[in-house]
Scaffold this motif. Structure first.
Motif: not given
Length: 204
Positions: A114-121, A127-131, A135-136, A162-165
């Motif tokens: 399974i591969i994913s290069d998905a990006s959020p809007l 902080d919002v973009d990273q979250a 989630e993706l 910050a959410l990477m860990e």
């Protein structure tokens, strides 16, 4: 996009190379480099590409799996069809739980990769973009739990922060080998990295 961005893109090495080699996206070279380093794609593999539009990663996957393999692309946008008989695309939301059934109906057997290069809007609020990016990846992991074969492989883009860990802990629970990597084809200054998982631990 502004004029400056358009000029920078035209000067970009991988953008120009993609045009020359007829890839749909400069992102094709990110997958090429990661595959070369980590051996993610093999002849005959069944691959599910999440967030696949415009199809640059699908092109690379099709080259690697050959005619004996199969590649399914999933995106909210319609992906221009490929001439390959072993390439299928569907319009679907990877964050919607119902996507699992749609994927399962289209792949010939449990996926090898399974591969994913998905990006959020992008909102511009980091902080919002990273979250949203995290989630993706979690959505991709939920799909993997249902459609990835034991021992399978996983690759997904995520924005550092910050959410990477906590995300990496979740990936390590599901895969024997986990690595974070940034290919040279990623743009300078980009906060994107790629999470690689190998040796899927099937829990069902």
């Amino acid at each position: 996009m502004g004029r400056r961005w358009q000029l920078e893109r035209r000067r970009d090495h991988y953008y120009r190379l993609a045009k020359l080699e007829k890839y749909r996206s400069r992102a094709s070279y990110k997958l090429k480099q990661l595959n070369q380093r980590y051996g993610l794609l093999r002849r005959g593999d069944v691959v599910v590409d999440l967030g696949a539009a415009p199809g640059g990663w699908m092109q690379v996957a099709l080259e690697e799996v050959g005619e004996a393999g199969f590649v399914l692309g999933v995106d909210l946008q319609r992906i221009k069809e490929f001439p390959n008989k072993n390439a299928v695309t569907i319009v679907a939301d990877i964050t919607d739980p119902s996507v699992v059934e749609k994927i399962s109906e289209r792949i010939p057997r449990p996926a090898d990769v399974i591969i994913s290069d998905a990006s959020p809007l992008i909102s511009g609020v980091w902080d919002v973009d990273q979250a949203r990016s995290v989630e993706l990846v979690r959505s991709a992991l939920r799909i993997a739990e249902e459609v990835l074969a034991p021992g399978g492989k996983f690759l997904a883009k995520v924005f550092q922060g910050a959410l990477m860990e906590d995300l990496l802990k979740q990936v390590k629970e599901k895969f024997e080998f986990v690595k974070v990597s940034k290919p040279s084809a990623s743009r300078k200054g980009s906060a994107e990295v790629y999470v690689i998982g190998k040796g899927f631990r099937h829990s069902r």
